[in-house]
Design a protein around this motif. Structure first.
Motif, PDB file in Angstrom:
ATOM      1  N   SER A  26      -0.993  34.064   4.916  1.00 33.44           N
ATOM      2  CA  SER A  26      -2.410  34.049   4.570  1.00 33.44           C
ATOM      3  C   SER A  26      -3.261  34.231   5.821  1.00 33.44           C
ATOM      4  CB  SER A  26      -2.772  32.725   3.891  1.00 33.44           C
ATOM      5  OG  SER A  26      -4.168  32.568   3.853  1.00 33.44           O
ATOM      6  N   SER A 333      -7.968  31.568   7.748  1.00 28.73           N
ATOM      7  CA  SER A 333      -8.137  31.350   6.299  1.00 28.73           C
ATOM      8  C   SER A 333      -8.749  29.993   5.990  1.00 28.73           C
ATOM      9  CB  SER A 333      -6.800  31.459   5.553  1.00 28.73           C
ATOM     10  OG  SER A 333      -6.200  32.694   5.787  1.00 28.73           O
ATOM     11  N   SER A 425      -2.372  38.004   2.569  1.00 27.73           N
ATOM     12  CA  SER A 425      -3.686  37.363   2.687  1.00 27.73           C
ATOM     13  C   SER A 425      -4.463  37.463   1.377  1.00 27.73           C
ATOM     14  CB  SER A 425      -4.501  38.006   3.815  1.00 27.73           C
ATOM     15  OG  SER A 425      -3.852  37.862   5.042  1.00 27.73           O
ATOM     16  N   SER A 428      -3.496  34.897  -1.148  1.00 28.91           N
ATOM     17  CA  SER A 428      -4.030  33.543  -0.950  1.00 28.91           C
ATOM     18  C   SER A 428      -5.480  33.461  -1.410  1.00 28.91           C
ATOM     19  CB  SER A 428      -3.891  33.111   0.510  1.00 28.91           C
ATOM     20  OG  SER A 428      -4.875  33.711   1.318  1.00 28.91           O
TER      21      SER A 428
END
Ligand code: TRP
Length: 555
Positions: A26, A333, A425, A428
């Motif tokens: 992520s 993130s 990514s 997520s």
């Protein structure tokens, strides 16, 4: 995620490595490979990198621990988590803000992720090898364009494209600054004639100048190698320009990328993702190490490194500080509940601090490597910069690999890895939105993914079009839709979300709960983290906000 995730929408990680892969997957993405090198470029490197590293250490890392802590403690999505841990409604709003941020962020992130797909196809077709398409006429036009803008940007080497090809060729007829100035005056006059409806005079001057520039270029030393590099540089630039100018392509790849993300989030191939990560992540790291070595081999490498790392605080604006702060959230993130959601699937035996440190270190390492590679390549190829660096990742790498044996296959692998890093990514991001609708609205995973994924894909079309069809539509403070979304979400809302997380964990969550979550941690380390999350991180974020608001009111 483990299998039981599929049945009831909630579960635990299959293994420790599974969690680490998902969380670092992520974190590591376009933020590291595309955005960090590009904003470092845009904000003049040097001091920007230093401020970014400071933000990572003092704000990002402690907040990552805090976010995972909220997730694990509650075992829920961002909205449910705050509801469960406190009965004050105001905190639930923070969770809602996070879900909204995830929605918007994913919409434009997926557009850039789509570029990686197009570039995978371009590499398979070996488009980058057709540099002969760039003729002497194109080179002449390029030299002329550089020549016109040189005096304006002399003071800013980064904006001038690290010194263009012009700096290396000898102007046998325009050597002295005086002659150059006289020439520019003449040119300005010609522009006047042009405006008055006498384009012939301007055209004649332009063609004379172009011819003499081209002649000078050809007379210089190492003509053939300089020509080859310039051709490659102009060719990769032309390819990028042509691609983003096509609404159908940019929109199409974006939609396909959203579809891939939805397929995985719906639950089908999550096992495959874990397995693929175990091979592809180390492969990405290996490839970056190889590229760093090659990049450091360019004769201009030491200059490029100095530009990245030598701090110049005079050039540092408050906008740059905000960007560095915002990016420390984006790249890790944080600030919208992604790490919170991933933490909610984490078992009690894992150490939150060790996980956070490993993820943060890896993420930072990859961002710095990508920046070194891209700066060195842009510099060595004397690439012109027209878009503030947005296209750097998509020009520097193909140009470099064209000088490598077997390069076109390495380019294929590279862009597959970029796409994969982006995919871990986007998963997520969508997961945050989906888990909210599952937990709080009682939707099925399938329904949540399908409806929300489609809505996000639709919103993303606006960002995709803002690169071409809507490029001149700038309703938000002179920013396109794409720029506006990225600016507000990454620079304002993620830090704001992070500020609330820090305040919540620092001041609302009972100390016993924190001690319990960080059981293995020595008392000194716990104390250090606690002081940081209570005072330093919130004050840093609030300080930047207040400073910026103050400046914009005063200015
Ligand atoms: N961190 C990712 C990157 O650097 C992007 C990302 C994924 C993200 N999930 C996020 C950013 C949640 C903010 C919040 O590319």
């Amino acid at each position: 995620m483990s299998n039981d995730t599929k049945s009831n929408g909630r579960g635990k990680w299959g293994s420790r490595i599974g969690f680490m892969l998902a969380a670092s997957g992520s974190a590591i993405g376009l933020g590291n490979l595309w955005k960090f090198p590009y904003i470092t470029y845009k904000f003049g490197a040097g001091a920007f990198v230093l401020v970014y590293l400071g933000c990572i250490a003092l704000v990002g890392l402690p907040i990552m621990v805090a976010e995972m802590m909220i997730g694990r403690r509650s075992g829920l999505n961002p909205v449910g988590a705050f509801k469960k841990l406190t009965n004050r409604r105001i905190w639930v709003f923070v969770g809602g803000l996070g879900v909204t941020c995830g929605f918007i962020l994913l919409s434009y992130y997926s557009v850039v992720a789509g570029w990686a797909l197009e570039y995978t196809v371009k590499s398979v077709r070996n488009d980058f090898a057709n540099h002969q398409t760039i003729t002497d006429k194109d080179i002449g036009a390029h030299l002329f364009a550089e020549y016109i803008k040189t005096p304006k940007s002399k003071s800013d080497p980064i904006k001038a494209g690290y010194g263009s090809e012009l700096s290396t060729i000898s102007f046998y007829d325009l050597k002295s600054p005086k002659a150059k100035k006289a020439f520019l005056a003449k040119l300005a006059k010609a522009w006047g004639e042009f405006a008055k409806g006498k384009p012939e005079i301007y055209a004649k001057l332009k063609s004379n100048t172009t011819a003499s520039l081209l002649d000078a270029f050809q007379r210089g030393d190492d003509y053939s190698s300089r020509k080859l590099r310039l051709q490659r540089s102009l060719w990769v630039g032309a390819l990028f320009g042509k691609f983003v100018a096509s609404p159908a392509k940019v929109v199409g790849w974006h939609l396909l990328f959203m579809l891939l993300t939805m397929l995985i989030v719906v639950g089908g191939v999550s096992q495959g993702i874990e397995r693929a990560s175990k091979i592809l992540m180390p492969l990405l790291l290996t490839m970056l190490v190889y590229l760093v070595i090659r990049a450091l081999g360019f004769s201009s490498a030491s200059e490029s490194l100095a530009m990245i790392f030598r701090p110049n605080f005079h050039a540092l604006t408050i906008e740059a500080v905000l960007e560095a702060l915002g990016h420390s959230f984006f790249t890790l993130s944080l600030g919208m509940g992604a790490m919170l959601t991933y933490g909610s699937y984490l078992s009690k035996d894992e150490s939150l601090t060790t996980s956070s440190i490993v993820i943060t270190a890896l993420d930072t390492l990859i961002a710095l490597m990508a920046t070194i590679i891209i700066f060195c390549a842009i510099h060595a190829f004397k690439m012109p910069v027209g878009d503030g660096g947005v296209s750097n990742l998509f020009r520097a790498i193909p140009a470099m690999f064209q000088e490598t044996p077997g390069g076109n296959w390495l380019t294929v692998i590279f862009y597959v890895l970029v796409a994969f890093a982006a995919l871990t990514s986007t998963i997520s991001l969508l997961e945050v939105v989906v888990s909210y609708f599952i937990d709080e609205r009682g939707w099925s995973r399938r329904k949540a993914t399908l409806l929300m994924g489609s809505a996000i894909a639709l919103l993303g079309v606006a960002s995709a079009l803002s690169l071409n069809a809507w490029a001149n539509f700038k309703p938000f403070f002179g920013k396109t839709v794409f720029e506006f979304f990225d600016y507000t979400v990454s620079n304002w809302f993620l830090p704001l979300g992070g500020l609330f997380v820090a305040l919540f964990v620092g001041w609302v969550l009972p100390v016993e709960a924190k001690r319990d979550e960080l059981k293995g941690l020595p008392a000194v380390a716990f104390g250090l983290w606690h002081v940081t999350i209570r005072y330093i991180s919130p004050l840093a974020v609030a300080g930047v906000f207040v400073w910026l608001l103050y400046q914009s009111i005063v200015a």
